[in-house]
Motif scaffolding. Sequence first.
Motif, PDB file in Angstrom:
ATOM      1  N   LYS A  73      -8.471  -1.969   2.755  1.00 16.23           N
ATOM      2  CA  LYS A  73      -8.650  -3.185   1.972  1.00 16.23           C
ATOM      3  C   LYS A  73      -9.896  -3.910   2.469  1.00 16.23           C
ATOM      4  CE  LYS A  73      -4.876  -5.749  -0.134  1.00 16.23           C
ATOM      5  NZ  LYS A  73      -3.730  -6.606   0.140  1.00 16.23           N
ATOM      6  N   SER A 124       0.501  -2.855 -17.559  1.00 17.57           N
ATOM      7  CA  SER A 124      -0.148  -3.516 -16.427  1.00 17.57           C
ATOM      8  C   SER A 124      -1.370  -4.298 -16.890  1.00 17.57           C
ATOM      9  CB  SER A 124      -0.575  -2.478 -15.385  1.00 17.57           C
ATOM     10  OG  SER A 124       0.574  -1.829 -14.869  1.00 17.57           O
ATOM     11  N   LYS A 151       0.686   0.707 -13.822  1.00 18.85           N
ATOM     12  CA  LYS A 151       1.964   1.436 -13.946  1.00 18.85           C
ATOM     13  C   LYS A 151       1.980   2.126 -15.293  1.00 18.85           C
ATOM     14  CE  LYS A 151       5.298   1.213 -11.820  1.00 18.85           C
ATOM     15  NZ  LYS A 151       5.820   2.160 -10.787  1.00 18.85           N
ATOM     16  N   TYR A 153       4.060   4.614 -18.083  1.00 16.66           N
ATOM     17  CA  TYR A 153       5.405   5.040 -18.502  1.00 16.66           C
ATOM     18  C   TYR A 153       5.306   5.880 -19.745  1.00 16.66           C
ATOM     19  CZ  TYR A 153       6.546   1.137 -15.475  1.00 16.66           C
ATOM     20  OH  TYR A 153       6.627   0.294 -14.414  1.00 16.66           O
ATOM     21  N   TRP A 196       0.833   2.126   1.332  1.00 15.02           N
ATOM     22  CA  TRP A 196       1.422   1.559   0.105  1.00 15.02           C
ATOM     23  C   TRP A 196       2.435   2.522  -0.494  1.00 15.02           C
ATOM     24  CZ3 TRP A 196       1.538   2.939  -5.049  1.00 15.02           C
ATOM     25  CH2 TRP A 196       1.920   1.908  -5.972  1.00 15.02           C
ATOM     26  N   GLU A 198       5.202   2.615  -3.851  1.00 12.44           N
ATOM     27  CA  GLU A 198       5.414   1.860  -5.090  1.00 12.44           C
ATOM     28  C   GLU A 198       6.658   0.987  -5.026  1.00 12.44           C
ATOM     29  OE1 GLU A 198       6.318   4.150  -8.550  1.00 12.44           O
ATOM     30  OE2 GLU A 198       7.068   5.844  -7.396  1.00 12.44           O
ATOM     31  N   ARG A 199       7.643   1.340  -4.202  1.00 13.98           N
ATOM     32  CA  ARG A 199       8.872   0.555  -4.153  1.00 13.98           C
ATOM     33  C   ARG A 199       8.843  -0.490  -3.046  1.00 13.98           C
ATOM     34  NH1 ARG A 199       9.727   1.057  -8.346  1.00 13.98           N
ATOM     35  NH2 ARG A 199       9.728   3.082  -9.322  1.00 13.98           N
ATOM     36  N   VAL A 200       7.894  -0.336  -2.164  1.00 13.31           N
ATOM     37  CA  VAL A 200       7.871  -1.223  -0.993  1.00 13.31           C
ATOM     38  C   VAL A 200       6.717  -2.203  -1.062  1.00 13.31           C
ATOM     39  CG1 VAL A 200       7.788  -1.298   1.529  1.00 13.31           C
ATOM     40  CG2 VAL A 200       8.882   0.627   0.368  1.00 13.31           C
ATOM     41  N   GLY A 201       5.653  -1.756  -1.667  1.00 15.37           N
ATOM     42  CA  GLY A 201       4.470  -2.583  -1.640  1.00 15.37           C
ATOM     43  C   GLY A 201       3.601  -2.214  -0.444  1.00 15.37           C
ATOM     44  N   GLU A 202       2.886  -3.193   0.043  1.00 18.49           N
ATOM     45  CA  GLU A 202       1.915  -2.875   1.098  1.00 18.49           C
ATOM     46  C   GLU A 202       2.505  -3.068   2.480  1.00 18.49           C
ATOM     47  OE1 GLU A 202      -0.930  -5.803   0.011  1.00 18.49           O
ATOM     48  OE2 GLU A 202      -2.024  -4.471  -1.355  1.00 18.49           O
TER      49      GLU A 202
ATOM     50  N   ASP B  84       9.508  -2.969 -14.388  1.00 17.84           N
ATOM     51  CA  ASP B  84       8.940  -2.228 -13.253  1.00 17.84           C
ATOM     52  C   ASP B  84       7.518  -2.685 -12.975  1.00 17.84           C
ATOM     53  OD1 ASP B  84       9.237  -0.376 -11.229  1.00 17.84           O
ATOM     54  OD2 ASP B  84       8.162   1.166 -12.395  1.00 17.84           O
ATOM     55  N   THR B  85       6.763  -2.839 -14.034  1.00 16.19           N
ATOM     56  CA  THR B  85       5.382  -3.285 -13.853  1.00 16.19           C
ATOM     57  C   THR B  85       5.346  -4.667 -13.217  1.00 16.19           C
ATOM     58  OG1 THR B  85       4.799  -2.044 -15.822  1.00 16.19           O
ATOM     59  CG2 THR B  85       3.198  -3.651 -15.034  1.00 16.19           C
ATOM     60  N   VAL B  88       6.296  -4.362  -9.504  1.00 14.43           N
ATOM     61  CA  VAL B  88       5.234  -3.774  -8.681  1.00 14.43           C
ATOM     62  C   VAL B  88       4.079  -4.751  -8.521  1.00 14.43           C
ATOM     63  CG1 VAL B  88       3.485  -1.965  -8.628  1.00 14.43           C
ATOM     64  CG2 VAL B  88       5.850  -1.393  -9.179  1.00 14.43           C
ATOM     65  N   GLU B  89       3.761  -5.394  -9.625  1.00  9.71           N
ATOM     66  CA  GLU B  89       2.616  -6.305  -9.546  1.00  9.71           C
ATOM     67  C   GLU B  89       2.927  -7.498  -8.673  1.00  9.71           C
ATOM     68  OE1 GLU B  89       1.004  -7.292 -13.341  1.00  9.71           O
ATOM     69  OE2 GLU B  89       0.350  -5.218 -13.720  1.00  9.71           O
ATOM     70  N   SER B  91       4.788  -7.416  -6.154  1.00  8.26           N
ATOM     71  CA  SER B  91       4.901  -7.013  -4.759  1.00  8.26           C
ATOM     72  C   SER B  91       3.536  -6.867  -4.110  1.00  8.26           C
ATOM     73  CB  SER B  91       5.677  -5.691  -4.662  1.00  8.26           C
ATOM     74  OG  SER B  91       4.845  -4.643  -5.112  1.00  8.26           O
ATOM     75  N   LEU B  92       2.523  -6.791  -4.939  1.00  9.21           N
ATOM     76  CA  LEU B  92       1.177  -6.669  -4.394  1.00  9.21           C
ATOM     77  C   LEU B  92       0.708  -8.022  -3.895  1.00  9.21           C
ATOM     78  CD1 LEU B  92      -0.474  -4.384  -7.091  1.00  9.21           C
ATOM     79  CD2 LEU B  92       0.030  -3.784  -4.727  1.00  9.21           C
ATOM     80  N   ALA B  93       0.336  -8.055  -2.666  1.00 10.29           N
ATOM     81  CA  ALA B  93      -0.070  -9.326  -2.084  1.00 10.29           C
ATOM     82  C   ALA B  93      -1.287  -9.859  -2.819  1.00 10.29           C
ATOM     83  CB  ALA B  93      -0.381  -9.156  -0.605  1.00 10.29           C
TER      84      ALA B  93
END
Lengths: 227, 574
Positions: A73, A124, A151, A153, A196, A198-202, B84-85, B88-89, B91-93
Amino acid sequence: MFIVAAATASIAVFATSGLTGAPSDTGTITGHVTLTSHMRGVPISTNAYSTRAVNGQAKPASPEMRSVLVYLKRVKFTGALPTTTAQIRQEHETFSPRVVAITRGSTVDFPNFDPYFHNVFSLSGTAVFDLGRYQTGQSRSRQFTKTGVVKVYCHIHSQMSATILVLDHPYFATPDESGNFTLRDVPPGTYTLVGWHERVGEQVAEISVSPGQATDADLWLPVEDSQ
Amino acid sequence: MNQRRPPRLLLKTLLVTFGMAAGLLLFVFLVVREGVQNQVRRTQAQNLDVSQGILRALEDGHLRELRMQAGSLAENPTLKAAVDTYTVESSLAGSAAAPELLATVQRELDKVARLVGVDAVALDDVSGRTLASAGSNRQQWAGDDTRRIDGAGTGNVALLDAGGRLFRVVRVPLTLDDGATIGWLELGNALDQRYAEALDRISRTRTAILHRGRVVASTLNGPQAAAFERELQRQGMPSGTAVLDNETYAFRETARIESAQVYALSSVDQAVGIIMGRFNLVLGIIAVGALGLALVGSLWLARLLTAPIALLSSAIGERAAQRDLGSPLPLPGTSLEVDSLTDSFNQLIASVASAETRTEDAYAGAIRALAATLDARDPYTAGHSERVSALSVAVGHVMGLPPSEIEVLRLGALLHDIGKIGIPDDVLRKPGKLTDAEFEIITTHPVVGARILSSIPFLQPHLPIVELHHERPDGLGYPKGLRGDEIPLLARIVHVADAYDAITSARAYRAGRSGNDALRELWRCAGTEYHPEIVGALARALPKVAPEVASGAPMTQTAARTAASEALLEVRSA
């Protein structure tokens, strides 16, 4: 049942040097990622998630590690950003791979390998699009010109999902199945290394890269085990 | 002594038979009534079980359907993609999730709420945060803090307590192909008064919804609901019966959703009341009819028993009143016992009759002997009594007297001069005129005779003849000086017969006169001394009597001699 078992993925980043043509200018980051249950702190099996079968065919195992990305980052990349064409296959009613990182301006192909129609769309903010429905053997592409998370789908098969990470630098990697990864040609400096999922984040770690040297880093990702 | 009169046999029989019939009926009535009541209670409980079983199956089916519906709704690609989007979004800092994603979620939920007939729809993310809610009860579901879910399992029914308002919730996960759960879709029905009333309408039973022991909604009235809370706490059973505000209810727990329960209640009293009302009417009619029949039957039976006895009793009473011992009573033939009683009575009266006959014969014999003795005192009057008796009977026959009177006449005439027993021989046998004093003595003989005979009950009818056979129609007779019709008929007859025999009989001092002379003499004095109709009757009777009776006592040698010797004897003894 609603089981909350979290796994922590630790991303060990090792910086190694001398892999590029100008070893004196840049450094290398190497590391190891471990996914552990964040509740118990115990590493979980990398293929803990059973996968679905389509049309009787056994679906190849998709290790959870393949859903992990490692990138830097706050990188100021100067010069022309290299672009690539990545591929996310639509196969066995899943996107494969589930997680892809690309540089800004790159293109992703979405070929359909299933014997029925698929669709690709995204809500997104980075890239809102819908590639429409298309049959087996066909492919649609999309170029991503903004950085961020996209994201993706399928409108036909609601359980299918994929994630495209659009970065404005090339310093990213997908760990191999045992969690090892390497970032090469990183300019010296202090960085935030991001693991990273996708379910946890950073999950972040501060590292510094010195020219001609390899830097090590370890990160843990708490992965939620849901089934 | 005041003796209590015993009750009538009819009454006793009636009381016993009718009392027994009535008692039996009452017993049957009570037993049947109790049985019917129990049966109704059981049936009511069974009906409740059946109806609640059906209702539960319906509700289960409805829930299953709702779960399936929820499951397919949870596959909505747009909804899933948006959720979901968004997740996820966020969760992004450093990056803010796009508000249009939430708008998409809201839009999709509104569609779901319109499609499914539920009170509230909500979508939670994996951390339990509510992203959007829809439906008529969305206000209760909008906030995260007021909602508490019990039993939040997938596929099961959960209970949601949203600010005191209860919801039955079907909760399904939104999943992706990596097995990840990205959120929860919740469909909720409010467990409120409306729901209770709907259940009440469908199952036709009272419905109560309780949460942690408190009634939150019910179709019972206020006091009943409060009483039901207490009863449930006391009994601690999911089913049973409870008396709520003076009304008995059978209750069953029909559904349990975590800490909430749905109860169905059915009024037993109401059902029992309806059925027992009908039952009482029918049984009352039957009872009245049966009692009437029992009464008639009892009366009939009582009469069957008492009628022959009453008949026999009255027949016996009649015989006793008439002193009729002659003929035996006919056998009624109604029953062996009454026949036997009649037979015994017949034997008794037969023996009494024979004893009476013997007694009468003995009396008659004794009287005859007495009369004969009297006649024997005076040879000139020998057979006088017998002749007077025969003459009187003949006159009686001519006058058409009944046989019983004739018999009285026969014996009375035989005894008419019995009082002369008390008159001294010198007066009785004195030839020639009597002095006044001697006549006075003679006139006492009717009274003396009556006195002598008055002690014999059997001779009571004969007394007037003995006492009054010297009375004259003109009132110059003795002893009472009665006139005309005051003198009894029989006495009149004997008077005339006596006079006739005296005139026709010989005396020591004169020969007997002829019958014609005697009749002439009698006719001469008829109206003054004798009753003319009797004299007439005598005149008609005379040709029918035996000659020796009609001609009086002859002056025989034997009689003269006897009289002479007796006179000598008296002289000697004097």
